[in-house]
Design a protein around this motif. Structure first.
Motif, short mmCIF file in Angstrom:
data_model
loop_
_atom_site.label_atom_id
_atom_site.label_comp_id
_atom_site.label_asym_id
_atom_site.label_seq_id
_atom_site.Cartn_x
_atom_site.Cartn_y
_atom_site.Cartn_z
N VAL A 53 10.49 8.36 12.04
CA VAL A 53 11.77 8.22 11.35
C VAL A 53 11.88 9.29 10.28
O VAL A 53 10.94 9.53 9.52
CB VAL A 53 11.91 6.83 10.69
N THR A 54 13.04 9.93 10.22
CA THR A 54 13.36 10.86 9.14
C THR A 54 14.34 10.16 8.20
O THR A 54 15.40 9.70 8.64
CB THR A 54 14.00 12.15 9.69
N LYS A 56 16.71 10.29 4.76
CA LYS A 56 17.41 11.20 3.85
C LYS A 56 18.11 10.40 2.75
O LYS A 56 18.64 9.33 3.00
CB LYS A 56 18.45 12.02 4.62
N THR A 103 19.20 6.43 16.54
CA THR A 103 17.94 6.55 17.28
C THR A 103 18.23 7.19 18.63
O THR A 103 19.37 7.23 19.09
CB THR A 103 17.29 5.17 17.50
N ARG A 108 12.69 8.74 18.42
CA ARG A 108 12.92 9.32 17.09
C ARG A 108 14.15 8.68 16.46
O ARG A 108 15.12 8.34 17.14
CB ARG A 108 13.11 10.83 17.17
N GLU A 110 16.78 8.60 12.70
CA GLU A 110 17.19 9.22 11.44
C GLU A 110 17.92 8.18 10.60
O GLU A 110 18.81 7.49 11.10
CB GLU A 110 18.09 10.43 11.69
N THR A 112 20.01 7.67 7.00
CA THR A 112 20.68 8.27 5.85
C THR A 112 21.12 7.14 4.92
O THR A 112 21.88 6.26 5.33
CB THR A 112 21.90 9.09 6.28
#
Length: 260
Positions: A53-54, A56, A103, A108, A110, A112
Protein backbone atom coordinates in the motif's frame (compact mmCIF):
# COMPACT_ATOMS: atom_id res chain seq x y z
CA UNK A 1 -55.30 4.62 -84.20
CA UNK A 2 -53.63 1.61 -82.77
CA UNK A 3 -51.46 2.15 -79.73
CA UNK A 4 -48.22 0.31 -79.41
CA UNK A 5 -47.33 -1.20 -76.08
CA UNK A 6 -43.70 -1.14 -75.26
CA UNK A 7 -42.31 -3.53 -72.74
CA UNK A 8 -39.58 -2.05 -70.59
CA UNK A 9 -36.66 -4.29 -69.88
CA UNK A 10 -36.18 -4.82 -66.17
CA UNK A 11 -32.63 -4.23 -64.88
CA UNK A 12 -30.91 -7.30 -63.64
CA UNK A 13 -30.38 -7.43 -59.87
CA UNK A 14 -26.86 -7.92 -58.76
CA UNK A 15 -26.44 -10.79 -56.42
CA UNK A 16 -23.80 -10.16 -53.77
CA UNK A 17 -21.32 -12.92 -53.53
CA UNK A 18 -21.79 -15.05 -50.49
CA UNK A 19 -19.17 -14.66 -47.83
CA UNK A 20 -17.70 -17.83 -46.69
CA UNK A 21 -18.20 -18.31 -42.91
CA UNK A 22 -15.24 -17.53 -40.71
CA UNK A 23 -13.81 -20.70 -39.47
CA UNK A 24 -12.70 -20.70 -35.83
CA UNK A 25 -10.45 -23.48 -34.92
CA UNK A 26 -11.18 -25.56 -31.89
CA UNK A 27 -7.78 -24.65 -30.52
CA UNK A 28 -8.59 -20.91 -30.53
CA UNK A 29 -11.86 -21.56 -28.69
CA UNK A 30 -10.09 -23.61 -26.08
CA UNK A 31 -7.41 -20.94 -25.63
CA UNK A 32 -10.09 -18.27 -25.18
CA UNK A 33 -11.91 -20.31 -22.57
CA UNK A 34 -8.64 -20.97 -20.81
CA UNK A 35 -7.85 -17.24 -20.63
CA UNK A 36 -11.33 -16.44 -19.27
CA UNK A 37 -10.98 -19.13 -16.63
CA UNK A 38 -7.53 -17.83 -15.75
CA UNK A 39 -8.84 -14.27 -15.28
CA UNK A 40 -11.73 -15.48 -13.13
CA UNK A 41 -9.42 -17.69 -11.14
CA UNK A 42 -7.00 -14.83 -10.51
CA UNK A 43 -9.82 -12.56 -9.40
CA UNK A 44 -10.79 -15.07 -6.71
CA UNK A 45 -7.24 -16.05 -5.80
CA UNK A 46 -5.38 -14.86 -2.70
CA UNK A 47 -2.54 -14.03 -5.08
CA UNK A 48 -4.48 -10.83 -5.89
CA UNK A 49 -4.98 -9.88 -2.23
CA UNK A 50 -3.63 -6.56 -0.99
CA UNK A 51 0.14 -6.95 -0.61
CA UNK A 52 1.52 -3.41 -0.67
CA UNK A 53 0.00 0.00 0.00
CA UNK A 54 1.16 3.51 -0.84
CA UNK A 55 -0.23 6.10 1.58
CA UNK A 56 -0.35 9.81 0.74
CA UNK A 57 -1.27 12.81 2.88
CA UNK A 58 0.04 11.88 6.34
CA UNK A 59 3.25 11.24 8.26
CA UNK A 60 5.06 8.04 9.14
CA UNK A 61 3.11 7.42 12.38
CA UNK A 62 -0.27 7.65 10.66
CA UNK A 63 0.97 5.48 7.77
CA UNK A 64 1.78 2.63 10.16
CA UNK A 65 -1.70 2.88 11.67
CA UNK A 66 -3.35 2.81 8.24
CA UNK A 67 -1.31 -0.23 7.21
CA UNK A 68 -2.42 -2.04 10.39
CA UNK A 69 -6.07 -1.29 9.64
CA UNK A 70 -5.69 -2.81 6.15
CA UNK A 71 -4.05 -6.05 7.34
CA UNK A 72 -7.31 -8.10 7.04
CA UNK A 73 -7.34 -7.46 3.27
CA UNK A 74 -3.99 -9.22 2.86
CA UNK A 75 -5.97 -12.48 2.53
CA UNK A 76 -9.01 -11.25 0.61
CA UNK A 77 -8.93 -11.69 -3.20
CA UNK A 78 -9.19 -8.57 -5.32
CA UNK A 79 -12.65 -9.47 -6.67
CA UNK A 80 -14.04 -9.58 -3.12
CA UNK A 81 -12.42 -6.41 -1.84
CA UNK A 82 -14.73 -3.55 -0.87
CA UNK A 83 -12.95 -0.18 -0.97
CA UNK A 84 -15.81 1.49 0.91
CA UNK A 85 -15.26 -0.88 3.83
CA UNK A 86 -11.52 -0.19 3.67
CA UNK A 87 -12.12 3.57 3.80
CA UNK A 88 -14.44 3.17 6.78
CA UNK A 89 -11.76 1.16 8.59
CA UNK A 90 -9.15 3.84 7.91
CA UNK A 91 -11.46 6.59 9.18
CA UNK A 92 -11.61 4.75 12.49
CA UNK A 93 -8.71 7.11 13.18
CA UNK A 94 -10.71 10.25 14.02
CA UNK A 95 -7.74 12.45 13.18
CA UNK A 96 -8.49 11.83 9.50
CA UNK A 97 -11.22 13.78 7.70
CA UNK A 98 -11.41 11.67 4.52
CA UNK A 99 -9.87 8.63 2.85
CA UNK A 100 -9.88 7.35 -0.72
CA UNK A 101 -8.69 3.82 -1.56
CA UNK A 102 -7.90 2.24 -4.94
CA UNK A 103 -6.63 -1.32 -5.50
CA UNK A 104 -5.72 -3.43 -8.51
CA UNK A 105 -5.53 -7.11 -9.42
CA UNK A 106 -1.77 -7.12 -8.87
CA UNK A 107 -2.16 -6.73 -5.10
CA UNK A 108 -1.20 -3.06 -4.96
CA UNK A 109 -3.21 -0.30 -3.34
CA UNK A 110 -3.09 3.46 -2.97
CA UNK A 111 -4.59 5.40 -0.07
CA UNK A 112 -5.05 9.17 -0.16
CA UNK A 113 -6.10 10.72 3.15
CA UNK A 114 -6.79 14.24 4.40
CA UNK A 115 -5.98 15.09 7.99
CA UNK A 116 -8.32 17.20 10.09
CA UNK A 117 -7.29 20.81 10.56
CA UNK A 118 -7.55 21.75 14.26
CA UNK A 119 -8.78 25.28 14.95
CA UNK A 120 -9.45 24.88 18.67
CA UNK A 121 -8.46 22.74 21.66
CA UNK A 122 -10.67 21.88 24.61
CA UNK A 123 -9.54 23.31 27.92
CA UNK A 124 -7.62 20.76 29.96
CA UNK A 125 -6.65 20.93 33.61
CA UNK A 126 -2.89 20.52 33.67
CA UNK A 127 -1.12 19.60 36.86
CA UNK A 128 1.96 21.61 37.64
CA UNK A 129 5.06 20.06 36.14
CA UNK A 130 3.09 17.56 34.05
CA UNK A 131 2.98 17.86 30.26
CA UNK A 132 -0.08 16.16 28.71
CA UNK A 133 0.54 13.61 25.98
CA UNK A 134 -2.82 14.03 24.24
CA UNK A 135 -5.57 16.61 23.94
CA UNK A 136 -9.03 17.02 22.42
CA UNK A 137 -9.22 19.25 19.36
CA UNK A 138 -12.00 20.82 17.29
CA UNK A 139 -11.88 21.13 13.51
CA UNK A 140 -13.66 23.72 11.35
CA UNK A 141 -16.76 21.53 11.15
CA UNK A 142 -17.01 21.28 14.94
CA UNK A 143 -15.83 17.65 15.08
CA UNK A 144 -14.06 16.81 18.35
CA UNK A 145 -11.21 14.30 18.19
CA UNK A 146 -8.19 13.20 20.18
CA UNK A 147 -4.63 13.84 19.04
CA UNK A 148 -1.12 14.26 20.37
CA UNK A 149 -0.48 17.29 22.58
CA UNK A 150 0.88 20.26 20.63
CA UNK A 151 2.79 22.50 23.04
CA UNK A 152 2.77 25.47 20.66
CA UNK A 153 -0.81 25.08 19.42
CA UNK A 154 -1.85 28.30 17.68
CA UNK A 155 -5.61 27.78 17.74
CA UNK A 156 -8.20 28.96 20.22
CA UNK A 157 -8.89 27.42 23.59
CA UNK A 158 -12.43 26.01 23.82
CA UNK A 159 -14.56 25.87 26.96
CA UNK A 160 -17.66 23.66 26.83
CA UNK A 161 -20.48 23.18 29.37
CA UNK A 162 -19.82 20.68 32.15
CA UNK A 163 -22.37 18.31 30.63
CA UNK A 164 -20.32 18.06 27.44
CA UNK A 165 -16.95 17.37 29.02
CA UNK A 166 -17.47 13.62 28.79
CA UNK A 167 -17.42 14.19 25.00
CA UNK A 168 -20.76 12.42 24.46
CA UNK A 169 -21.60 15.29 22.14
CA UNK A 170 -24.47 13.40 20.53
CA UNK A 171 -26.70 14.45 23.45
CA UNK A 172 -26.16 18.10 22.50
CA UNK A 173 -27.65 19.80 19.45
CA UNK A 174 -25.27 19.43 16.52
CA UNK A 175 -25.26 23.11 15.57
CA UNK A 176 -23.48 24.51 18.66
CA UNK A 177 -20.33 22.46 18.02
CA UNK A 178 -20.34 23.36 14.34
CA UNK A 179 -20.67 27.00 15.34
CA UNK A 180 -17.76 26.57 17.78
CA UNK A 181 -15.57 25.38 14.90
CA UNK A 182 -16.63 28.34 12.74
CA UNK A 183 -15.95 30.84 15.54
CA UNK A 184 -12.51 29.32 16.20
CA UNK A 185 -11.59 29.57 12.52
CA UNK A 186 -12.85 33.15 12.14
CA UNK A 187 -11.09 34.21 15.34
CA UNK A 188 -7.77 32.90 14.01
CA UNK A 189 -8.17 35.10 10.94
CA UNK A 190 -9.23 38.22 12.85
CA UNK A 191 -6.76 37.90 15.76
CA UNK A 192 -3.91 35.64 14.53
CA UNK A 193 -1.57 36.65 17.38
CA UNK A 194 -4.18 36.97 20.13
CA UNK A 195 -4.67 34.28 22.78
CA UNK A 196 -8.39 33.74 23.27
CA UNK A 197 -11.03 31.32 24.49
CA UNK A 198 -14.23 30.36 22.70
CA UNK A 199 -16.97 29.68 25.26
CA UNK A 200 -20.17 27.69 24.73
CA UNK A 201 -22.40 27.85 27.81
CA UNK A 202 -25.29 25.66 29.00
CA UNK A 203 -27.78 27.76 27.01
CA UNK A 204 -25.73 27.26 23.81
CA UNK A 205 -24.74 30.93 23.85
CA UNK A 206 -21.36 31.64 22.26
CA UNK A 207 -18.86 34.18 23.50
CA UNK A 208 -15.18 35.07 23.19
CA UNK A 209 -12.73 35.92 25.94
CA UNK A 210 -9.65 37.75 24.70
CA UNK A 211 -6.54 37.83 26.88
CA UNK A 212 -5.94 41.52 27.69
CA UNK A 213 -9.04 42.36 25.69
CA UNK A 214 -12.83 42.63 25.96
CA UNK A 215 -15.34 39.85 26.42
CA UNK A 216 -17.38 39.43 23.24
CA UNK A 217 -20.92 38.04 23.35
CA UNK A 218 -21.83 36.44 20.03
CA UNK A 219 -25.16 34.88 21.03
CA UNK A 220 -26.46 32.03 18.89
CA UNK A 221 -25.02 30.60 15.68
CA UNK A 222 -27.10 32.89 13.46
CA UNK A 223 -25.49 35.71 11.44
CA UNK A 224 -21.91 34.82 12.43
CA UNK A 225 -20.54 36.41 9.25
CA UNK A 226 -22.27 39.72 10.04
CA UNK A 227 -21.15 39.60 13.67
CA UNK A 228 -17.51 39.16 12.72
CA UNK A 229 -17.77 41.98 10.16
CA UNK A 230 -18.88 44.29 12.99
CA UNK A 231 -15.93 43.14 15.11
CA UNK A 232 -13.48 43.52 12.23
CA UNK A 233 -14.55 47.13 11.60
CA UNK A 234 -14.46 47.98 15.30
CA UNK A 235 -10.95 46.62 15.89
CA UNK A 236 -9.69 48.20 12.67
CA UNK A 237 -11.27 51.66 12.88
CA UNK A 238 -11.75 52.21 16.62
CA UNK A 239 -8.66 50.70 18.22
CA UNK A 240 -8.47 53.25 21.06
CA UNK A 241 -12.10 52.64 21.94
CA UNK A 242 -11.50 48.87 21.94
CA UNK A 243 -8.71 49.31 24.51
CA UNK A 244 -11.24 50.85 26.93
CA UNK A 245 -14.11 48.49 26.12
CA UNK A 246 -14.85 45.69 28.61
CA UNK A 247 -17.78 43.95 26.90
CA UNK A 248 -18.95 43.87 23.28
CA UNK A 249 -22.37 42.43 22.54
CA UNK A 250 -22.95 41.63 18.86
CA UNK A 251 -25.75 39.11 19.38
CA UNK A 252 -27.81 41.56 17.29
CA UNK A 253 -25.20 42.64 14.70
CA UNK A 254 -27.29 45.58 13.46
CA UNK A 255 -27.33 46.98 17.02
CA UNK A 256 -23.94 46.23 18.61
CA UNK A 257 -23.37 47.38 22.19
CA UNK A 258 -19.94 48.48 23.48
CA UNK A 259 -19.64 48.73 27.27
CA UNK A 260 -16.65 50.40 28.95
Amino acid sequence: MASKSRSKARPKRRVAPRKSPVKVSLGAVLWGLALVNLAIGLGFSEATALRSVTVKGVGADEIKGIERRLVPWAKIPWSRQNVSTMETAILGDNRLASARVTTNIFGRGEVTVVRRNPVGRLETKIEEGVVPTTGYYVDEGGFVYRDGWAEQFAGASVRLPDGAKNLHLAVMPIWPMRAVGVVCAKSQVLWPEQALTVVLDERSVLSLELVNGPRIILGTESDLDEKFLVLERAFRDEMEKMKRTKVINVSAPDRPVFSE
